[in-house]
Design a protein around this motif. Structure first.
Motif, PDB file in Angstrom:
ATOM      1  N   CYS A  81       0.826  -1.226   0.000  1.00 43.32           N
ATOM      2  CA  CYS A  81       0.000   0.000   0.000  1.00 43.32           C
ATOM      3  C   CYS A  81       0.851   1.264   0.000  1.00 43.32           C
ATOM      4  CB  CYS A  81      -0.979   0.001   1.163  1.00 43.32           C
ATOM      5  SG  CYS A  81      -2.193  -1.317   1.083  1.00 43.32           S
ATOM      6  N   THR A  82       1.942   1.237  -0.751  1.00 48.00           N
ATOM      7  CA  THR A  82       2.829   2.401  -0.798  1.00 48.00           C
ATOM      8  C   THR A  82       2.974   2.981  -2.205  1.00 48.00           C
ATOM      9  OG1 THR A  82       4.794   0.995  -1.048  1.00 48.00           O
ATOM     10  CG2 THR A  82       4.170   1.638   1.209  1.00 48.00           C
ATOM     11  N   ILE A  83       2.248   2.452  -3.174  1.00 47.21           N
ATOM     12  CA  ILE A  83       2.366   2.974  -4.535  1.00 47.21           C
ATOM     13  C   ILE A  83       1.760   4.373  -4.596  1.00 47.21           C
ATOM     14  CG2 ILE A  83       0.237   1.999  -5.495  1.00 47.21           C
ATOM     15  CD1 ILE A  83       2.104   1.249  -7.971  1.00 47.21           C
ATOM     16  N   THR A  84       2.395   5.258  -5.347  1.00 47.85           N
ATOM     17  CA  THR A  84       1.995   6.659  -5.433  1.00 47.85           C
ATOM     18  C   THR A  84       1.711   7.037  -6.883  1.00 47.85           C
ATOM     19  OG1 THR A  84       4.248   7.446  -5.769  1.00 47.85           O
ATOM     20  CG2 THR A  84       3.494   7.209  -3.469  1.00 47.85           C
ATOM     21  N   PRO A  85       1.100   8.195  -7.101  1.00 45.49           N
ATOM     22  CA  PRO A  85       0.886   8.640  -8.485  1.00 45.49           C
ATOM     23  C   PRO A  85       2.193   8.733  -9.285  1.00 45.49           C
ATOM     24  CG  PRO A  85      -0.469   9.927  -7.003  1.00 45.49           C
ATOM     25  CD  PRO A  85       0.444   9.078  -6.141  1.00 45.49           C
ATOM     26  N   THR A 112      -1.420  -1.829 -24.913  1.00 45.93           N
ATOM     27  CA  THR A 112      -2.026  -0.980 -25.930  1.00 45.93           C
ATOM     28  C   THR A 112      -2.170   0.451 -25.416  1.00 45.93           C
ATOM     29  OG1 THR A 112      -4.270  -1.401 -25.135  1.00 45.93           O
ATOM     30  CG2 THR A 112      -3.367  -2.955 -26.770  1.00 45.93           C
ATOM     31  N   LYS A 113      -2.571   1.331 -26.311  1.00 43.49           N
ATOM     32  CA  LYS A 113      -2.850   2.713 -25.930  1.00 43.49           C
ATOM     33  C   LYS A 113      -3.936   2.735 -24.856  1.00 43.49           C
ATOM     34  CE  LYS A 113      -4.393   7.107 -27.847  1.00 43.49           C
ATOM     35  NZ  LYS A 113      -4.811   7.833 -29.046  1.00 43.49           N
ATOM     36  N   GLU A 114      -4.905   1.840 -24.980  1.00 42.72           N
ATOM     37  CA  GLU A 114      -5.986   1.754 -23.998  1.00 42.72           C
ATOM     38  C   GLU A 114      -5.456   1.339 -22.619  1.00 42.72           C
ATOM     39  OE1 GLU A 114      -9.961  -0.847 -23.541  1.00 42.72           O
ATOM     40  OE2 GLU A 114      -9.781   0.309 -25.399  1.00 42.72           O
ATOM     41  N   ASP A 115      -4.514   0.407 -22.588  1.00 40.32           N
ATOM     42  CA  ASP A 115      -3.895   0.011 -21.311  1.00 40.32           C
ATOM     43  C   ASP A 115      -3.223   1.219 -20.653  1.00 40.32           C
ATOM     44  OD1 ASP A 115      -4.497  -2.822 -21.305  1.00 40.32           O
ATOM     45  OD2 ASP A 115      -2.943  -3.061 -22.842  1.00 40.32           O
ATOM     46  N   ILE A 116      -2.487   1.972 -21.446  1.00 42.57           N
ATOM     47  CA  ILE A 116      -1.796   3.157 -20.928  1.00 42.57           C
ATOM     48  C   ILE A 116      -2.821   4.151 -20.388  1.00 42.57           C
ATOM     49  CG2 ILE A 116      -0.284   5.111 -21.512  1.00 42.57           C
ATOM     50  CD1 ILE A 116       1.101   2.288 -21.517  1.00 42.57           C
ATOM     51  N   GLN A 117      -3.926   4.327 -21.107  1.00 36.78           N
ATOM     52  CA  GLN A 117      -4.972   5.239 -20.645  1.00 36.78           C
ATOM     53  C   GLN A 117      -5.542   4.791 -19.296  1.00 36.78           C
ATOM     54  OE1 GLN A 117      -7.674   5.138 -23.978  1.00 36.78           O
ATOM     55  NE2 GLN A 117      -6.682   6.870 -24.988  1.00 36.78           N
ATOM     56  N   TRP A 118      -5.706   3.478 -19.115  1.00 36.98           N
ATOM     57  CA  TRP A 118      -6.219   2.996 -17.827  1.00 36.98           C
ATOM     58  C   TRP A 118      -5.246   3.303 -16.694  1.00 36.98           C
ATOM     59  CZ3 TRP A 118     -10.849   2.622 -16.513  1.00 36.98           C
ATOM     60  CH2 TRP A 118     -11.833   2.214 -17.419  1.00 36.98           C
ATOM     61  N   PHE A 119      -3.951   3.177 -16.954  1.00 37.39           N
ATOM     62  CA  PHE A 119      -2.989   3.494 -15.903  1.00 37.39           C
ATOM     63  C   PHE A 119      -2.984   4.990 -15.592  1.00 37.39           C
ATOM     64  CE2 PHE A 119      -1.723  -0.824 -16.618  1.00 37.39           C
ATOM     65  CZ  PHE A 119      -1.417  -1.238 -15.334  1.00 37.39           C
ATOM     66  N   GLU A 120      -3.282   5.820 -16.580  1.00 37.73           N
ATOM     67  CA  GLU A 120      -3.437   7.248 -16.314  1.00 37.73           C
ATOM     68  C   GLU A 120      -4.675   7.491 -15.444  1.00 37.73           C
ATOM     69  OE1 GLU A 120      -3.375   8.546 -20.376  1.00 37.73           O
ATOM     70  OE2 GLU A 120      -1.193   8.758 -20.387  1.00 37.73           O
ATOM     71  N   ILE A 121      -5.723   6.701 -15.651  1.00 37.85           N
ATOM     72  CA  ILE A 121      -6.926   6.786 -14.816  1.00 37.85           C
ATOM     73  C   ILE A 121      -6.596   6.343 -13.389  1.00 37.85           C
ATOM     74  CG2 ILE A 121      -9.248   5.833 -14.421  1.00 37.85           C
ATOM     75  CD1 ILE A 121      -9.158   7.793 -16.782  1.00 37.85           C
ATOM     76  N   TYR A 122      -5.823   5.267 -13.259  1.00 40.14           N
ATOM     77  CA  TYR A 122      -5.433   4.807 -11.922  1.00 40.14           C
ATOM     78  C   TYR A 122      -4.637   5.894 -11.199  1.00 40.14           C
ATOM     79  CZ  TYR A 122      -6.500   0.213 -14.012  1.00 40.14           C
ATOM     80  OH  TYR A 122      -7.093  -0.833 -14.658  1.00 40.14           O
ATOM     81  N   LYS A 123      -3.775   6.568 -11.942  1.00 39.99           N
ATOM     82  CA  LYS A 123      -3.002   7.672 -11.357  1.00 39.99           C
ATOM     83  C   LYS A 123      -3.957   8.757 -10.861  1.00 39.99           C
ATOM     84  CE  LYS A 123       0.332  11.267 -12.404  1.00 39.99           C
ATOM     85  NZ  LYS A 123       1.172  11.886 -13.423  1.00 39.99           N
ATOM     86  N   GLU A 160      -4.357  10.165  -7.123  1.00 35.25           N
ATOM     87  CA  GLU A 160      -4.255  11.593  -6.824  1.00 35.25           C
ATOM     88  C   GLU A 160      -5.490  12.072  -6.060  1.00 35.25           C
ATOM     89  OE1 GLU A 160      -1.484  13.022 -10.578  1.00 35.25           O
ATOM     90  OE2 GLU A 160      -3.657  13.022 -10.805  1.00 35.25           O
ATOM     91  N   GLU A 161      -6.659  11.588  -6.464  1.00 36.12           N
ATOM     92  CA  GLU A 161      -7.890  11.961  -5.766  1.00 36.12           C
ATOM     93  C   GLU A 161      -7.850  11.479  -4.314  1.00 36.12           C
ATOM     94  OE1 GLU A 161     -10.657  13.892  -6.750  1.00 36.12           O
ATOM     95  OE2 GLU A 161      -9.167  14.416  -8.260  1.00 36.12           O
ATOM     96  N   MET A 162      -7.310  10.290  -4.098  1.00 33.27           N
ATOM     97  CA  MET A 162      -7.194   9.758  -2.749  1.00 33.27           C
ATOM     98  C   MET A 162      -6.266  10.647  -1.913  1.00 33.27           C
ATOM     99  SD  MET A 162      -6.134   5.906  -1.572  1.00 33.27           S
ATOM    100  CE  MET A 162      -4.449   6.059  -2.159  1.00 33.27           C
ATOM    101  N   GLU A 163      -5.160  11.068  -2.503  1.00 35.34           N
ATOM    102  CA  GLU A 163      -4.231  11.943  -1.789  1.00 35.34           C
ATOM    103  C   GLU A 163      -4.873  13.291  -1.477  1.00 35.34           C
ATOM    104  OE1 GLU A 163      -0.548  12.149  -3.974  1.00 35.34           O
ATOM    105  OE2 GLU A 163       0.082  10.179  -3.254  1.00 35.34           O
ATOM    106  N   LEU A 164      -5.657  13.821  -2.431  1.00 34.05           N
ATOM    107  CA  LEU A 164      -6.365  15.079  -2.199  1.00 34.05           C
ATOM    108  C   LEU A 164      -7.375  14.931  -1.066  1.00 34.05           C
ATOM    109  CD1 LEU A 164      -7.027  16.337  -5.834  1.00 34.05           C
ATOM    110  CD2 LEU A 164      -5.553  17.405  -4.127  1.00 34.05           C
ATOM    111  N   GLU A 165      -8.077  13.809  -1.052  1.00 35.18           N
ATOM    112  CA  GLU A 165      -9.070  13.553  -0.008  1.00 35.18           C
ATOM    113  C   GLU A 165      -8.405  13.518   1.373  1.00 35.18           C
ATOM    114  OE1 GLU A 165     -13.032  12.671   1.274  1.00 35.18           O
ATOM    115  OE2 GLU A 165     -12.366  13.111  -0.760  1.00 35.18           O
TER     116      GLU A 165
END
Length: 133
Positions: A14-18, A40-51, A55-60
């Protein structure tokens, strides 16, 4: 495969960060070029969503203002971001979701621990799928 193990361990701990997700994306692109995986490009897009989710979790947790779509819409696929937020809402992980015409999405994370576990599981499953683990 040592790099992938590093990130899987960070997920398990539980230490992975954006910023780690930026490095994961770089690793995925490099491993795809070398023929180790087929990201694929879609895989990369999903990892950007995970980021974005991290980030939203850190903001919260910090209590800072929510991120605006204008800050990330050039990098994120809007339909994937919408799907991500809708899924989290349907699962009851977030609440008070509000999409505004200015491109702002605001939501509250109900339980940061449960949200984090769900998000980390999504990241781990996607990495394992790509690397055949």
């Amino acid at each position: 495969m040592e790099k992938i193990d590093l990130y899987l361990n960070k997920i398990n701990d539980c230490t992975i960060t954006p910023s780690d997700i930026d490095l994961v994306i770089k690793m995925l692109k490099e491993d795809t070029k070398k023929g180790r995986i087929k990201a694929t490009k879609e895989d990369i897009q999903w990892f950007e969503i995970y980021k974005f989710g991290l980030e939203e979790m850190e903001l919260e947790k910090s209590g800072e203002s929510k991120m605006q779509v204008g800050d990330w819409r050039q990098n994120l696929n809007y339909s994937k971001a919408r799907f991500f937020v809708d899924e989290m809402d349907e699962l009851g992980l977030i609440e008070n979701v509000s999409w505004h015409t200015q491109g702002v999405v605001i939501f509250d994370i109900k339980n940061t621990g449960v949200y984090r576990i769900h998000l980390f599981k999504k990241i781990k499953n996607h990495l394992c799928q790509l690397y055949g683990l």
